[in-house]
Write a protein that holds these residues in place. Structure first.
Motif, PDB file in Angstrom:
ATOM      1  N   THR A 144       0.772  -1.233  -0.011  1.00  0.00           N
ATOM      2  CA  THR A 144       0.087   0.025   0.090  1.00  0.00           C
ATOM      3  C   THR A 144       0.987   1.341   0.135  1.00  0.00           C
ATOM      4  O   THR A 144       1.893   1.305   0.859  1.00  0.00           O
ATOM      5  N   VAL A 145       0.685   2.148  -0.961  1.00  0.00           N
ATOM      6  CA  VAL A 145       1.303   3.503  -1.067  1.00  0.00           C
ATOM      7  C   VAL A 145       0.369   4.680  -0.955  1.00  0.00           C
ATOM      8  O   VAL A 145      -0.852   4.502  -1.289  1.00  0.00           O
ATOM      9  N   LEU A 146       1.035   5.677  -0.326  1.00  0.00           N
ATOM     10  CA  LEU A 146       0.260   6.814  -0.108  1.00  0.00           C
ATOM     11  C   LEU A 146       0.894   8.056  -1.038  1.00  0.00           C
ATOM     12  O   LEU A 146       2.281   8.094  -0.744  1.00  0.00           O
ATOM     13  N   ILE A 147       0.189   8.648  -1.720  1.00  0.00           N
ATOM     14  CA  ILE A 147       0.876   9.761  -2.765  1.00  0.00           C
ATOM     15  C   ILE A 147       0.502  10.926  -2.683  1.00  0.00           C
ATOM     16  O   ILE A 147      -0.859  11.266  -2.609  1.00  0.00           O
ATOM     17  N   ASP A 148       1.339  11.962  -1.984  1.00  0.00           N
ATOM     18  CA  ASP A 148       0.990  13.177  -2.103  1.00  0.00           C
ATOM     19  C   ASP A 148       0.847  14.092  -3.273  1.00  0.00           C
ATOM     20  O   ASP A 148       1.124  13.649  -4.348  1.00  0.00           O
ATOM     21  N   ALA A 149       0.191  14.996  -3.433  1.00  0.00           N
ATOM     22  CA  ALA A 149       0.033  16.092  -4.366  1.00  0.00           C
ATOM     23  C   ALA A 149       1.416  16.672  -4.539  1.00  0.00           C
ATOM     24  O   ALA A 149       2.220  16.987  -3.843  1.00  0.00           O
ATOM     25  N   ALA A 200      -5.446  19.487  -4.364  1.00  0.00           N
ATOM     26  CA  ALA A 200      -5.614  18.367  -3.287  1.00  0.00           C
ATOM     27  C   ALA A 200      -6.689  18.570  -2.423  1.00  0.00           C
ATOM     28  O   ALA A 200      -6.751  19.569  -1.769  1.00  0.00           O
ATOM     29  N   ALA A 201      -7.062  17.463  -1.733  1.00  0.00           N
ATOM     30  CA  ALA A 201      -8.226  17.570  -0.658  1.00  0.00           C
ATOM     31  C   ALA A 201      -7.259  17.841   0.539  1.00  0.00           C
ATOM     32  O   ALA A 201      -6.424  17.335   0.907  1.00  0.00           O
ATOM     33  N   VAL A 202      -7.865  18.869   1.374  1.00  0.00           N
ATOM     34  CA  VAL A 202      -7.164  19.254   2.678  1.00  0.00           C
ATOM     35  C   VAL A 202      -8.245  19.488   3.633  1.00  0.00           C
ATOM     36  O   VAL A 202      -9.832  19.412   3.454  1.00  0.00           O
ATOM     37  N   GLY A 203      -8.121  19.623   4.768  1.00  0.00           N
ATOM     38  CA  GLY A 203      -9.152  19.834   5.705  1.00  0.00           C
ATOM     39  C   GLY A 203      -9.137  18.804   7.057  1.00  0.00           C
ATOM     40  O   GLY A 203      -8.587  17.896   6.923  1.00  0.00           O
ATOM     41  N   ALA A 251      -1.121  20.462   7.409  1.00  0.00           N
ATOM     42  CA  ALA A 251      -1.667  19.286   8.564  1.00  0.00           C
ATOM     43  C   ALA A 251      -1.862  18.066   7.637  1.00  0.00           C
ATOM     44  O   ALA A 251      -1.799  16.921   8.169  1.00  0.00           O
ATOM     45  N   ALA A 252      -2.190  18.097   6.321  1.00  0.00           N
ATOM     46  CA  ALA A 252      -2.560  16.928   5.336  1.00  0.00           C
ATOM     47  C   ALA A 252      -1.327  16.128   5.364  1.00  0.00           C
ATOM     48  O   ALA A 252      -1.257  14.774   5.398  1.00  0.00           O
ATOM     49  N   LYS A 253      -0.081  16.711   5.061  1.00  0.00           N
ATOM     50  CA  LYS A 253       1.303  16.223   4.909  1.00  0.00           C
ATOM     51  C   LYS A 253       1.952  15.375   6.229  1.00  0.00           C
ATOM     52  O   LYS A 253       2.364  14.518   6.031  1.00  0.00           O
ATOM     53  N   ARG A 254       1.622  16.358   7.261  1.00  0.00           N
ATOM     54  CA  ARG A 254       1.752  15.923   8.648  1.00  0.00           C
ATOM     55  C   ARG A 254       1.178  14.554   9.093  1.00  0.00           C
ATOM     56  O   ARG A 254       1.753  13.634   9.537  1.00  0.00           O
ATOM     57  N   ALA A 255      -0.124  14.342   8.770  1.00  0.00           N
ATOM     58  CA  ALA A 255      -0.894  13.058   8.830  1.00  0.00           C
ATOM     59  C   ALA A 255      -0.486  11.751   8.133  1.00  0.00           C
ATOM     60  O   ALA A 255      -0.482  10.876   8.305  1.00  0.00           O
ATOM     61  N   MET A 256       0.113  12.337   6.751  1.00  0.00           N
ATOM     62  CA  MET A 256       0.616  11.174   5.747  1.00  0.00           C
ATOM     63  C   MET A 256       2.000  10.783   6.478  1.00  0.00           C
ATOM     64  O   MET A 256       2.280   9.394   6.299  1.00  0.00           O
ATOM     65  N   VAL A 257       2.515  11.758   6.993  1.00  0.00           N
ATOM     66  CA  VAL A 257       3.858  11.095   7.588  1.00  0.00           C
ATOM     67  C   VAL A 257       3.660  10.074   8.599  1.00  0.00           C
ATOM     68  O   VAL A 257       4.300   8.983   8.815  1.00  0.00           O
TER      69      VAL A 257
END
Length: 255
Positions: free
Chosen positions: A97-102, A153-156, A193-199
């Protein structure tokens, strides 16, 4: 010219012209870009300038103007292609499983995902989801949230909440800046915030960033270097910047 004199002159020039690139400052004062980045860091700490992507603006600027996705896609295209290709080696085994950022580099990376490598892909980026939708070897999941015009990109809160429930093998992130002191950063609070959650959602975190962003600090840090496993960048990174990042424990992969 002593460093203090040069820094004072740089601050005055930035104030007069409104914005200056690292390359222009280096040429003006006959120093290396590495020296300019150190000078700008010192000036920013003193509150005299504000560092932005590739240069500096006066500290009095009310906001850092964030480049749109289309504009960023036209910058350093050759380097981004190389980085995207090199990052394929960071994929987990088949079935992972991979998560890809904007981002403009991560879009290129997503487009290069091998057709014989079955994966679950999670993203908050509408352009990435559009490119991957319908591919039979991928199980694609699009995160919820408000879509920002700038990054598409979706944020919030909904995005962050969904990410907090996830656990993925590898997250592939973009960044607006990366330094030893400030870590990885971006100008927007919601994006950070979104990037922090991805990490936090990933077992392994890989940053895809061209070398122009190394040594740049933007307003909001979303990860410290110790939270990132690898940086895939291009050969334009200076020896000093690479050594500093590696000394901080980051694996640096040159595309």
């Amino acid at each position: 010219m002593y460093a203090e004199e040069r820094q004072q002159a740089i601050a005055q020039l930035v104030g007069e012209r409104g914005r200056l690139s690292v390359a222009a400052i280096a040429e003006q004062f006959g120093v290396t870009t590495e020296t300019v980045r150190r000078d700008l860091s010192a000036l920013e700490r003193m509150g005299l300038v504000r560092r932005v992507h590739g240069g500096a603006v006066p500290a009095s600027s009310l906001a850092v103007i964030e480049s749109g996705l289309g504009e960023r896609d036209q910058a350093n295209t050759a380097e981004k292609e190389l980085i995207a290709k090199a990052a394929i080696d960071e994929l987990p085994p088949v079935g992972g499983t991979v998560l890809i950022d904007a981002g403009s580099t991560t879009i290129r990376f997503a487009s290069l995902l091998p057709r014989d490598h079955r994966l679950t892909v999670v993203t908050h980026a509408v352009p990435i989801a559009a490119r991957l939708a319908g591919l039979p070897h991928l199980d694609l999941h699009l995160l919820p949230g408000r879509v920002r015009t700038t990054t598409q990109a979706a944020v919030g809160a909904d995005t962050v909440e969904a990410l907090e429930r996830l656990r993925v093998d590898v997250a592939f992130l973009g960044t607006n800046g990366i330094t030893v002191d400030h870590g990885l950063s971006t100008p927007d609070h919601d994006e950070a915030a979104a990037k922090r959650a991805m990490v936090g959602a990933a077992r392994r975190v890989v940053c895809l960033s061209d070398s122009s962003k190394v040594g740049t600090e933007t307003a909001i840090r979303f990860a410290r270097l110790v939270e990132i496993d690898a940086l895939v960048t291009d050969a334009g990174i200076t020896a000093a910047d690479r050594a500093g990042l590696e000394d901080a424990g980051l694996e640096v992969v040159i595309a």
